[in-house]
Motif scaffolding. Structure first.
Motif, short mmCIF file in Angstrom:
data_model
loop_
_atom_site.label_atom_id
_atom_site.label_comp_id
_atom_site.label_asym_id
_atom_site.label_seq_id
_atom_site.Cartn_x
_atom_site.Cartn_y
_atom_site.Cartn_z
N LEU A 115 0.82 -1.20 0.00
CA LEU A 115 0.00 0.00 0.00
C LEU A 115 0.86 1.26 0.00
N GLN A 160 -2.94 5.18 1.32
CA GLN A 160 -3.85 4.03 1.37
C GLN A 160 -3.73 3.31 2.72
N ALA A 202 -7.20 0.10 -1.64
CA ALA A 202 -6.43 -0.64 -0.64
C ALA A 202 -6.99 -2.05 -0.45
#
Length: 717
Positions: free
Chosen positions: A652, A656, A698
């Motif tokens: 990520l 995110q 995400a």
């Protein structure tokens, strides 16, 4: 016979041997004398019997050289009268009453009648066009003052310009007049050209066959800075055009002999020079000599404008290159690169661009307080033979790199030759051919990771938009290094663990009562820009203490309590907390923090590569009472339940990860939800649509990591 003086011999030579008569004005003009001086000479020659003379009209007189004859030679006859009449220039005489007593045939047309009709008539009646002209004024003035005079004027009846020489006597006037129309036309033409030459904005000059100035106009004098043309006339053209002017001119003429157009510089009297555009052509001079006529135009403004355009073009190309470097850094972050990868990527892309020569990144050796090399490209061993210090008492710290590290500000050199800050390394750097440089601190969240140095062969390379973009590059690289260090910490099984204790923590904040129960700070979510969300729990008797701690430290922001849960949950919004900021910026995290029986306990995990001393110094400055109880290298146990969590987190982006973590700890995924999407968006200071976009991205990345095949590439969007 008395011998003649040189002056009399010169006068006698005017007549030659032809015996042709001459008037006094004609002799005076040929000898370039005044008429009185010429008359005196002629009279003396007549007294010596070298000339003959005869009065013509009221006061005019002609002179001639007699042929050899006996002393009893006869007086001139009708032939001499006829010769006088045929004199090519005009001649007339009037008596004191302005009556015409004589005029020859050269310009009889100025009078309106025949000789028989006009002789004895008043001049103003015979030639009424003279009335009111400059001629009349001159005639009357000569008659009144009995002083000779001359006048030039245009005479319409004859459509030409005439020069009248007026010789008065008590008995009248003798007027000798010459047609000067051609001379006047030449003078007018020359005057017109001179006026044009003097009024044009370009400098004009003429050179003789030896390359020396014979003419310069006022503009050329002004361009060179001399006081007047006398300082240039007769001087060599090399004085203002340089020693190579003749060679350049001759070389250009080999291709085009009549239109040579070199460009160069014009050197002034004050030693300064200006950019000029020059055009030179051949000019035939008197005596068959070939000279040159040239026109020079001051193009300083144009050259400066073109240079400015070129600088802007170069800066635009550089800004584009910097944008590409920034994109490469971003891709390096997404690609889970290490700090070393990020630093190498930055240096290589800068050195590969057309805008820069080379680049290197260094950081500070805490023990020696000198700069050590971490990465370089476009150059090899730039720091091998030099030392750069950050000690303010060391002269080697006063260059751009040392100042950038000490002050935390970008330091640029726009012209190397005139920048004294490079003097300690002048001998070393001259072989690298750069003209400007920039030393950019690499920072993130207040943490200094090192310095990026970029070099260009252009002067003034780091101005305007390029300077702003290069400054931003330091922040981008700092963010990339921080992200790389965070991922390294998350993925590494080897860690550095620090444990701190603060006895009587509440007392250090000015709080008297000890909490009834413990307080735990369980999870920290960095939101960026120095802002953090800290999720925790507190036993019922310690909830008020949480609020008092926040009030005692205004910089920690605000706290929201969720009393329904047991133990009571809370979320603390902290802005620029010193400990969390420095730990997060170095890729570490607070593994656990709590307040038990008034004692604050905190455990920090860092990657082995992190400068631990900097972390400890920051914590001890923020909490002078803090005691480092443990500093050890540790390895995550095989039973650590969070390896998958750590692995997924590295897929990520920071944003995110922050959104997903905040949603999880705020109970957004619980059912029923403990926090709505609107409330969650407000806590993150984003629009609800942006929140859901980050969440979905995400979630998809995590699910892709779990369920995609090993060989299937992940979408990094």
């Amino acid at each position: 016979m008395e011998p003649l003086t040189d002056a009399l011999r010169e006068t006698l030579a005017v007549f030659g041997d032809s015996g042709e008569p001459r008037t006094t004005p004609e002799v005076a003009e040929r000898l370039d004398l005044g008429r009185r001086s010429a008359y005196d000479r002629l009279e003396r020659l007549a007294e010596r019997d070298r000339l003959r003379t005869k009065k013509v009209g009221a006061s005019a007189r002609v002179w001639w050289r007699p042929e050899p004859r006996s002393k009893t030679a006869p007086e001139p006859g009708p032939e001499l009268e006829e010769a006088i009449t045929r004199i090519s220039d005009g001649f007339f005489a009037v008596d004191e009453e302005w009556r015409l007593t004589y005029f020859n045939d050269a310009h009889a047309s100025m009078f309106g009648g025949t000789r028989a009709e006009l002789l004895g008539e008043r001049l103003w009646d015979a030639a009424p066009e003279l009335v009111g002209t400059a001629f009349e004024t001159a005639y009357r003035e000569a008659m009144e003052t009995q002083e000779p005079t001359a006048v030039e004027e245009y005479y319409p009846p004859l459509e030409g310009w005439f020069r009248d020489i007026v010789h008065p006597s008590p008995s009248g006037l003798s007027v000798y007049f010459t047609d000067i129309t051609e001379r006047k036309v030449r003078e007018r033409t020359l005057m017109r050209y001179e006026r044009i030459v003097e009024t044009v904005d370009d400098g004009i000059y003429v050179l003789d066959g030896d390359g020396q100035f014979t003419f310069v106009n006022d503009t050329f004098v002004s361009m060179t800075g001399y006081d007047d043309d006398d300082e240039l006339l007769g001087a060599s053209a090399a004085v203002v055009f340089g020693e190579d002017f003749g060679e350049e001119r001759d070389g250009a003429e080999a291709e085009d002999p009549n239109a040579v157009a070199p460009e160069g510089r014009l050197h002034g009297a004050d030693g300064e020079s200006i950019a000029v555009e020059s055009r030179v052509g051949r000019l035939e001079l008197a005596g068959g000599e070939t000279g040159r006529v040239g026109v020079v135009r001051d193009v300083t403004d144009r050259v400066e404008y073109e240079r400015e355009l070129e600088r802007q073009r170069e800066q635009l190309a550089a800004v584009t290159s910097l944008g590409e470097v920034a994109n490469e850094i971003t891709r390096a972050i997404v690609g889970q690169s290490t700090r070393e990868d990020v630093e190498t990527t930055v240096c290589e892309h800068l050195a590969d661009s057309e805008s820069y020569l080379f680049a290197w990144i260094g950081d500070v050796d805490a023990a020696t307080r000198t700069v050590t090399l971490r990465a370089e490209a476009g150059v090899e061993g730039y720091l091998d033979d030099i030392t750069i210090s950050i000690d303010p008492d060391d002269d080697r710290s006063r260059g751009p790199t040392g100042r950038a590290l000490r002050r935390g500000e970008v330091q640029t050199t726009q012209e190397l030759e005139t920048d004294s800050r490079y003097d300690p390394w002048r001998d070393h750097i001259e072989s690298y051919d750069f003209r400007s440089s920039a030393a950019i601190p690499i920072t993130h969240e207040g943490v200094l990771y090192g310095v990026l140095n970029v070099y260009a062969e252009r002067p003034r390379a780091f101005e305007g938009p390029e300077g702003k973009r290069i400054t931003q590059l330091g922040e981008i690289v700092g963010h990339a290094i921080a992200a790389a260090e965070r991922k390294r910490t998350l993925l590494s099984d080897d860690l550095v663990e620090l444990e701190f204790r603060i006895q009587g923590f509440l007392e250090t904040l000015g709080l008297e009562a000890e909490p009834t129960g413990s307080i735990a700070f369980d999870h920290t979510v960095p939101l960026g820009d120095g802002e953090f969300l800290v999720y925790g729990t507190a036993e019922r008797g310690a909830v008020d203490t949480v609020r008092e701690i926040v009030d005692a430290r205004p910089g920690d922001g605000e706290v929201t309590v969720y009393p329904e849960a047991t133990p009571t949950g809370f979320v603390l919004r902290a802005i620029d907390p010193p400990v969390l900021s420095v730990v997060a910026s170095h890729g570490g995290y607070v593994d656990g923090a709590s307040i038990v029986d008034g004692e604050y306990r905190m455990t920090v995990h860092l990657a082995p590569s992190v400068d631990v001393h900097r972390i400890v110094d920051t914590i001890e400055r923020a909490y002078p009472e803090a005691e480092l109880r443990c500093h050890r290298r540790t390895t995550r146990s095989a039973s650590d339940p969070r390896p998958v969590q750590r692995r997924l987190a590295t897929d990520l982006t920071d944003r995110q990860h922050a959104v997903l973590s905040t949603a999880y700890y705020a109970g957004f995924f619980e059912w029923p939800r403990e926090t709505s999407g609107t409330e969650l968006a407000e806590s993150l200071d984003v629009a609800p649509s942006t929140l859901h976009q980050h969440l979905r991205t995400a979630e998809r990345k995590i699910l892709d990591s779990l369920f995609s095949s090993p060989d299937e590439p992940l979408d990094d969007a």
